[in-house]
Design an enzyme around this catalytic site. Structure first.
Site, mmCIF file in Angstrom:
data_model
loop_
_atom_site.group_PDB
_atom_site.id
_atom_site.type_symbol
_atom_site.label_atom_id
_atom_site.label_comp_id
_atom_site.label_asym_id
_atom_site.label_seq_id
_atom_site.Cartn_x
_atom_site.Cartn_y
_atom_site.Cartn_z
ATOM 1 N N ASP A 97 -0.380 0.308 -5.855
ATOM 2 C CA ASP A 97 0.009 0.663 -7.224
ATOM 3 C C ASP A 97 -0.865 0.049 -8.313
ATOM 4 O O ASP A 97 -1.028 0.619 -9.383
ATOM 5 C CB ASP A 97 1.476 0.269 -7.474
ATOM 6 C CG ASP A 97 1.752 -1.189 -7.131
ATOM 7 O OD1 ASP A 97 0.815 -1.899 -6.749
ATOM 8 O OD2 ASP A 97 2.922 -1.617 -7.238
ATOM 9 N N HIS A 98 -1.446 -1.117 -8.054
ATOM 10 C CA HIS A 98 -2.136 -1.831 -9.133
ATOM 11 C C HIS A 98 -3.563 -1.354 -9.394
ATOM 12 O O HIS A 98 -4.132 -1.664 -10.423
ATOM 13 C CB HIS A 98 -2.180 -3.331 -8.832
ATOM 14 C CG HIS A 98 -0.901 -4.045 -9.148
ATOM 15 N ND1 HIS A 98 0.282 -3.752 -8.520
ATOM 16 C CD2 HIS A 98 -0.619 -5.038 -10.024
ATOM 17 C CE1 HIS A 98 1.233 -4.537 -8.996
ATOM 18 N NE2 HIS A 98 0.714 -5.327 -9.913
ATOM 19 N N ASP A 162 4.549 -10.544 -5.855
ATOM 20 C CA ASP A 162 4.438 -10.072 -7.230
ATOM 21 C C ASP A 162 5.605 -10.688 -7.980
ATOM 22 O O ASP A 162 6.722 -10.734 -7.454
ATOM 23 C CB ASP A 162 4.536 -8.543 -7.273
ATOM 24 C CG ASP A 162 4.195 -8.016 -8.656
ATOM 25 O OD1 ASP A 162 3.085 -7.489 -8.829
ATOM 26 O OD2 ASP A 162 5.042 -8.141 -9.561
ATOM 27 N N ARG A 450 5.471 -7.627 -20.026
ATOM 28 C CA ARG A 450 4.582 -8.698 -20.513
ATOM 29 C C ARG A 450 3.724 -8.192 -21.650
ATOM 30 O O ARG A 450 3.318 -7.034 -21.649
ATOM 31 C CB ARG A 450 3.641 -9.157 -19.400
ATOM 32 C CG ARG A 450 4.374 -9.888 -18.363
ATOM 33 C CD ARG A 450 3.486 -10.720 -17.461
ATOM 34 N NE ARG A 450 4.411 -11.412 -16.602
ATOM 35 C CZ ARG A 450 4.298 -11.516 -15.298
ATOM 36 N NH1 ARG A 450 3.229 -11.040 -14.691
ATOM 37 N NH2 ARG A 450 5.215 -12.127 -14.602
ATOM 38 N N SER A 645 2.091 -14.174 -13.567
ATOM 39 C CA SER A 645 1.943 -13.506 -12.277
ATOM 40 C C SER A 645 2.083 -14.434 -11.071
ATOM 41 O O SER A 645 1.968 -15.658 -11.170
ATOM 42 C CB SER A 645 0.569 -12.857 -12.260
ATOM 43 O OG SER A 645 0.143 -12.631 -10.960
ATOM 44 N N ARG A 647 -0.070 -14.111 -8.654
ATOM 45 C CA ARG A 647 -1.378 -14.015 -8.002
ATOM 46 C C ARG A 647 -1.898 -15.385 -7.557
ATOM 47 O O ARG A 647 -2.084 -16.292 -8.361
ATOM 48 C CB ARG A 647 -2.388 -13.301 -8.911
ATOM 49 C CG ARG A 647 -2.658 -13.978 -10.220
ATOM 50 C CD ARG A 647 -3.477 -13.095 -11.156
ATOM 51 N NE ARG A 647 -2.637 -12.074 -11.764
ATOM 52 C CZ ARG A 647 -2.736 -11.647 -13.015
ATOM 53 N NH1 ARG A 647 -3.679 -12.115 -13.805
ATOM 54 N NH2 ARG A 647 -1.920 -10.735 -13.489
#
Ligand code: MIC
Ligand code: SF4
Length: 757
Positions: A97-98, A162, A450, A645, A647
């Site tokens: 999706d990203h 995520d 965000r 995030s 990440r």
């Protein structure tokens, strides 16, 4: 729903009542829903010795499932591949999706993405196939929406790579955002640990109506708790306002709970969840949940006297709640609609609205789309024209297909709306925004979660605001941020003054959901023959090497890399947007390390002092120069460092480039864990004012490491260039296990050792 999942849900529900009973005996009091779910998922029935010590000790859990999105799955799976297992231990899925860039519309953008990202998609598909992981292709939808529609279940526990994994709390699940290394623990069948959370109760009285929607609840909560206020806590919502709201609305509230730093948020099982499960083809799950319904919510005594059982209680009356608009630049700057116009004028926010964006993982339910479309329809009927650009991001192919069938997309089209691919797109800076001058201050408003500087379009001059899809749509029609749809009129094409009526919509599609190809690919039954190939010359994928173990001594003579000033989110540490393409290549993505962080000494980004030749350099270049010279380095930061995030690149990049410690005033939860997992030192100033002691040309010693122990401070000596020095204490939250990660050079080195034995 795959059999793997259904069997897992049955197994979880089979032990649920007994675990709840055990916890009730142990605590000798009624239980919150959060406690029931946590205790049901304790690793091997491992009840903590002191269950009342909330917020203090780490506890091991066995989550039910794992979800990964493409931008973080690459690193998670590169790590998983090295741990030596043949199959994942729990149901797991990957969602593409990203990596889809929004440019000219869904069809062409998806086609471009398939082409540009082929290597990465092929890699993810083959790893998934090999290890028994379900694979959701590009175009299938945004991870959190797909999870809500297919896998989330009341009373379950999930981790996802995520931060908005928390979205599944809307379906009664304790769903927690983690870094890839944490996901590896769960997929490898190892215990997964979490700091025993505090529990914040949010009592919702009254009922949503008119212009107010679920999004406004979390916008309001963000204003109350701020971006740090939920740290270390699970937020549990309850009350008549909770049960009367749709399941997807609950998802929106939990989703944006990531923005207050909460570990996760959760709602108790109720009729709205049952309706949602049944309408998304999971009657079996709803029937199973109905059988243990009393356990899938907090005890009545708790909700009757919340002050006795929660660490903090917030009460919000939905009858009085106004729509909110939050921003710019931070999601907790909350303005009620009635005060927003003045705020725009007083703060000189650019008043003209250039783009309104609805959808995303936060707000793309059928209810959201139908309510926004009711306003678009009014615009058509009342002869109003959109005064700003308007984009729509459906959260999943199922929602997209259904809203197309029901004419909703057509309605958006009629007011000039552009439908983007079912993907993150502009929400994560995957947006080729056209026709604008980046040096001009400009405003956009989104129904995302965000709004950090530069997040959507990379432009520091873009003022991004966050609101409900309804408010975004109304503002698009006005083209003006000082518009109040409740009180103001708009001039239509006939020159008449017209007023918008409050939006209306459907909780669930009256004709049911439908989809032709949801975009799912099941893994091979036996994947042992499948080869996963990573080309050594690839620019986008790189196999990982194990990080070196700790040398066994104090760390002396470390160089200051950067003293970051102010907000330093994971977007500042490892920017997304164009850099997403390197998420599977540690060395290449390391070139974005901290390039968005503001250097305390010159107030600039990506310009730090190199004492070796008195020049100013880009942060990654200086880190590489220190590394080449055999010197470790240190990053200094302020409050809530690493906010945003999940990440883990934000931790792996510094690790790869030789940073040994990150010393800050406070951390955001996921980032602190990510640092620990990668074998770094994540430390906090015992006295926050000691941040001021750090000078531009300092070298630092970290002392106390040979006797590194839980609860025991370390000390730091800052040697200044003028020959003087300062010594100060730093705190840490490492437990024994995490200290072992540090000693071994990273958690993965420990897991590998365990599986090899
Ligand atoms: C985000 O919303 O910032 C992201 C992109 O979804 C991230 C994950 C990532 O950086 O890949 C998140 O929220 O964890
Ligand atoms: Fe994607 Fe944005 Fe949701 Fe993150 S917040 S998962 S980038 S849509």
């Amino acid at each position: 729903m795959a059999l793997f999942d259904l069997e897992m849900i049955k197994a979880t529900y089979a032990k649920f009542p007994a675990r709840v009973a055990q916890a009730r005996t142990l605590f000798n009091r009624p239980l919150t829903l959060t406690e029931k779910i946590l205790y049901t998922h304790l690793w091997e029935n491992n009840f903590p010795a002191q269950p009342h010590l909330r917020g203090k000790d780490y506890v091991d859990y066995a989550p039910d499932r794992v979800a990964m999105q493409d931008a973080t799955a690459q690193m998670a799976l590169l790590q998983f591949m090295t741990c030596g297992r043949k199959q994942v231990a729990v149901p797991s899925t990957v969602h593409c999706d990203h990596l889809i860039q929004a440019k000219t519309g869904a069809k062409s953008d998806l086609a471009d993405a398939l082409d540009i990202n082929r290597e990465v998609y092929d890699f993810l598909a083959s790893v998934s196939d090999k290890y028994g992981i379900g694979f959701w292709k590009a175009g299938a939808g945004i991870i959190h929406q797909v999870i809500l529609e297919n896998y989330a279940f009341p009373g379950g526990m999930m981790v996802g790579t995520d931060s908005h994994t928390v979205n599944a709390g809307g379906l009664g699940m304790v769903a927690i955002g983690v870094g890839g290394a944490d996901a590896v623990d769960v997929m490898a069948g190892m215990p997964w640990e979490l700091l025993n959370p505090k529990i914040i109760g949010v009592k919702l009285t009254g009922k949503l109506s008119g212009w107010t929607s679920a999004k406004d609840v979390i916008l309001k909560v963000a204003g109350i708790l701020t971006v740090k206020g939920g740290t270390g806590a699970i937020v549990e919502y309850f009350g008549e306002g909770a049960t009367s709201m749709s399941c997807t609305g609950k998802g929106t509230i939990c989703n944006m709970g990531a923005e207050i730093g909460a570990t996760t948020s959760v709602f108790g099982y109720d009729q709205s969840m049952s309706r949602y499960l049944r309408s998304t083809d999971r009657t079996q799950v709803a029937d199973l949940a109905d059988q243990i319904a009393e356990h899938l919510t907090g005890d009545p005594e708790v909700y009757a006297n919340p002050e006795q059982y929660f660490d903090q209680v917030i009460e919000i009356n939905l009858d009085e709640l106004e729509p909110h608009i939050n921003g710019p630049f931070t999601p907790d700057l909350a303005w009620p609609l009635s005060k927003f116009a003045d705020a725009v004028r007083q703060n000189n926010y650019p008043r003209q609205l250039e783009v309104g964006l609805i959808g995303s993982c936060t707000n793309s339910s059928y209810e959201d789309m139908s309510r926004a479309a009711s306003l678009a329809q009014q615009a058509i009927d009342k002869k109003l024209r959109a005064k700003a650009e308007f984009t729509i991001t459906p959260g999943s192919e199922q929602v997209r297909f259904t809203v197309e069938r029901d004419g909703i997309l057509d309605t958006f089209d009629k007011i000039g709306g552009m439908v983007l691919a079912n993907a993150c797109g502009p929400c994560i800076g995957q947006w080729s925004r056209h026709s604008y001058d980046p040096s001009r201050k400009n405003s956009i408003i989104t129904s995302f979660n965000r709004n950090f500087a530069k997040r959507n379009d990379g432009n520091p001059n873009t003022f991004a605001f966050v609101a409900s899809p309804e408010i975004v749509t109304a503002f698009v029609l006005a083209g003006d941020l000082t518009f109040n749809p409740i009180t103001d009129t708009l001039t239509n094409q006939n020159g008449e003054q017209v007023k918008l009526d409050p939006p209306t919509g459907f909780e669930l599609p009256p004709k049911g959901f439908d989809v032709q190809d949801a975009g799912y690919q099941a893994p091979a039954e036996d994947g042992s023959h499948i080869q996963v190939v990573v080309s050594p010359t690839s620019k986008r994928l790189q196999l990982l090497y194990p990080f070196a173990a700790w040398e066994g001594t104090d760390l002396k003579g470390l160089q200051l890399l950067i003293k970051a000033q102010g907000k330093c989110t994971t977007d500042h540490i490892s920017m997304a947007g164009p850099w997403l393409r390197f998420r599977g290549h540690l060395d290449n993505i390391s070139n974005n390390m901290l390039i968005g962080a503001v250097n305390f000494f010159n107030a600039q980004t990506n310009s730090v002092y190199n004492p070796m030749d008195s020049s100013f350099m880009a942060v990654p270049d200086l880190a590489r120069a220190y590394k080449a010279a055999g010197k470790g380095s240190v990053v200094i930061g302020e409050e809530n460092y690493g906010e945003g995030s999940s990440r883990e690149h934000a931790a792996m990049e510094p690790r790869h480039l030789g940073v040994r410690a990150v010393i800050v005033k406070s951390f955001a939860r996921i980032h602190e864990t990510n640092l620990k997992k990668q074998g770094m030192l994540g430390l906090t100033f015992a006295n926050k004012a000691d941040y001021d002691l750090i000078r531009q040309d300092d070298t630092l010693d970290i002392l106390g490491l040979p006797t590194f122990a839980p609860g025991k401070n370390l000390s730091v000596v800052a040697h200044h260039a003028d020959g003087t020095s300062d010594i100060f204490e730093v705190k840490h939250t490492y437990n024994e296990q995490q200290i072992e990660w540090f000693r071994s050079g990273g958690a993965l080195n420990v897991i590998r050792r365990g599986i090899a034995q």
